[in-house]
Design an enzyme around this catalytic site. Structure first.
Site, PDB file in Angstrom:
ATOM      1  CE  LYS A  79      -3.668   2.202   2.754  1.00 16.07           C
ATOM      2  NZ  LYS A  79      -4.513   2.058   3.958  1.00 16.07           N
ATOM      3  CB  SER A 155      -7.256   4.344   3.437  1.00 17.04           C
ATOM      4  OG  SER A 155      -6.460   3.681   4.399  1.00 17.04           O
ATOM      5  CB  SER A 179      -7.955   1.628   6.305  1.00 18.58           C
ATOM      6  OG  SER A 179      -8.499   2.911   6.479  1.00 18.58           O
TER       7      SER A 179
END
Length: 464
Positions: A79, A155, A179
């Site tokens: 990520k 996220s 997230s």
């Protein structure tokens, strides 16, 4: 013919050992999937040359019968909130200079390299990971693979899409308010937020003690194999837990017979889509059939208080990235992040301390809950994926992204392990999920329960 891009870690390692296929072939299959679903916008960086070189090196080791590392040749993604040497970490923001220098690996990235995973690239995130929706001013909208008109969640948006679509076997996500779990639930994959500190963090997240790092994958076993590698301390993280030398795979298939599970379908006041509620009820009955003692039980969570406390801590924390910039530069940021920053800067120290006191009280309440129950079972999300490009599901009744995810952020306040587990598809075609929450530091029990459910009701859902 087997699609190499969708093989589990176990299947990949066994195939490499038999020379049925090579890490280079698997990497190429993953890149083909990335190209085929480029419309979903899962990646902000793809480094085919570097990954192919890593795959060739792995292939050479396997050809000699001398693999090195427990994930040798397994494709993985990072990520874009975690620093990665040689690659920019832009955090979904136009404010980060892509020139770097980019010379360090975050602990989880470093552990994956040591295990000789093949790193394919970096996955998308909203700006500084501030919300539960997958879009940013830098990279645009990351879309749901089941319906591109819907969000992938956030996220860890790109990571969830990549896992669902065969763009790698293992994916590093982060979770400050859900997230990992929200995009996992929206995209039909497995994701676990480990206990705080179980996976070391560096540099520290702006979200501080709310922020966790963990695996996202298509199967529970794959996530456990990833934990074997990344769940280690690092002296750059002052909050990292001590070394945990136990195997993450040893008791994975032990089952759940005798475990006590408290089932809370609504936290008393949350509104849940009726179809999701029925699916979670069915899951609770299945868990009882598997030998668990499942009882209705509501933990002492006042959602109004929890929301206020989390919102205070979150806004104060997420104000930090923009606070360091001239106000004129804020025009290049997500308007929602700007509003979050403005609210965060308006908060008093007393308001922050009051929110932190509530966090301690809630943690104590959950510890009392777990005197009786090994696990808490809830819906993971009360809705299916939100329309892409919108921060809230219902603008008439909701003001902030946490308003549509009441089951996730309380357990960032308490820092407990929690996992999102697929339970099928809604009549609208989108995935649904349940959530297991465990005692602090009993991450393996959460994985055991998820694995038991997975074995009884395999999800194996693959979008087109």
């Amino acid at each position: 013919m087997t699609d190499l891009a969708f093989l589990s870690v176990r299947e990949l390692l066994e195939g490499y050992a038999r020379k049925a296929f090579s890490p280079v072939e698997v990497a190429r299959a993953c890149f083909a999937r990335i190209a085929a679903r480029a419309d979903l916008n899962a990646f902000c960086l793809v480094d085919e040359d570097r990954a192919t070189a890593e795959a060739h090196a792995s292939e050479a080791r396997w050809s000699k019968g001398a693999p090195h590392g427990t994930l040798d040749g397994v494709p993985a993604t990072i990520k874009d909130l975690l620093v990665t040497s040689g690659w920019p970490t832009l955090r979904g923001s136009k404010h980060v200079d892509p020139k770097g220098p980019w010379t360090e690996d975050a602990p989880a990235v470093a552990r994956l390299r040591e295990a000789n995973a093949v790193l394919l690239g970096k996955t998308t995130t909203p700006e500084f990971g501030w919300k539960g929706i997958g879009d940013s001013p830098l990279t645009g909208i990351t879309r749901n693979p089941w319906d591109p008109s819907r969000t992938a969640g956030g996220s860890s948006a790109g990571a969830a899409v990549a896992a669902a679509c065969g763009m790698g076997a293992l994916h590093v996500g982060t979770d400050g308010g859900g997230s990992i779990r929200m995009p996992a639930g929206f995209c039909g994959i497995f994701g676990i937020k480990p206990s705080f500190g179980r996976v070391a963090a560096y540099p520290a997240s702006p979200a501080g003690l709310l922020a966790h790092i963990g695996p996202m994958a298509r199967t529970v076993e794959d996530a456990a194999r990833m934990m074997e590698v990344i769940a280690r301390p690092d002296d750059r993280d002052p909050f990292a837990l001590p070394p945990d030398k136990g195997s993450w795979l040893l008791d994975l298939d032990k089952g759940i017979a005798g475990l006590r599970i408290g089932y809370s379908p609504r936290f008393k006041t949350a509104t849940v889509d009726p179809e999701i509620a029925r699916a979670v009820d069915d899951a609770a009955k299945l868990l009882a059939e598997l030998g668990a003692v499942v009882e209705p039980a509501d933990p002492v969570i006042d959602l109004a208080q929890a929301r206020e406390a989390f919102h205070t801590l979150w806004c104060a924390s997420l104000a930090r990235p923009l606070k360091a910039l001239p106000r004129a530069a804020w025009a290049h940021s997500d308007p929602g992040l700007v509003a979050t920053t403005e609210h965060g800067l308006s908060l008093s120290a007393q308001a922050y301390l009051d929110a932190d006191a509530y966090r301690s009280a809630l943690t104590q309440a959950m510890l009392r809950f777990h005197r009786r129950y090994d696990l808490l079972l809830t819906p993971q999300l009360p809705i299916t994926a939100v329309v892409a490009g919108r921060d809230v599901a219902d603008p008439e009744t909701q003001r902030y992204w946490i308003d549509w995810t009441p089951f996730t952020y309380p357990f960032n306040l308490t820092r407990q392990p929690a996992a999102s587990v697929p339970i099928g598809r809604h009549s609208d075609g989108l995935p649904m999920a349940l959530q297991f929450v465990g005692r602090p530091y009993e991450d393996r029990v959460v994985l055991r329960a998820a694995r038991a459910f997975e074995r009884a009701r395999p999800w194996a859902m693959q979008p087109g």
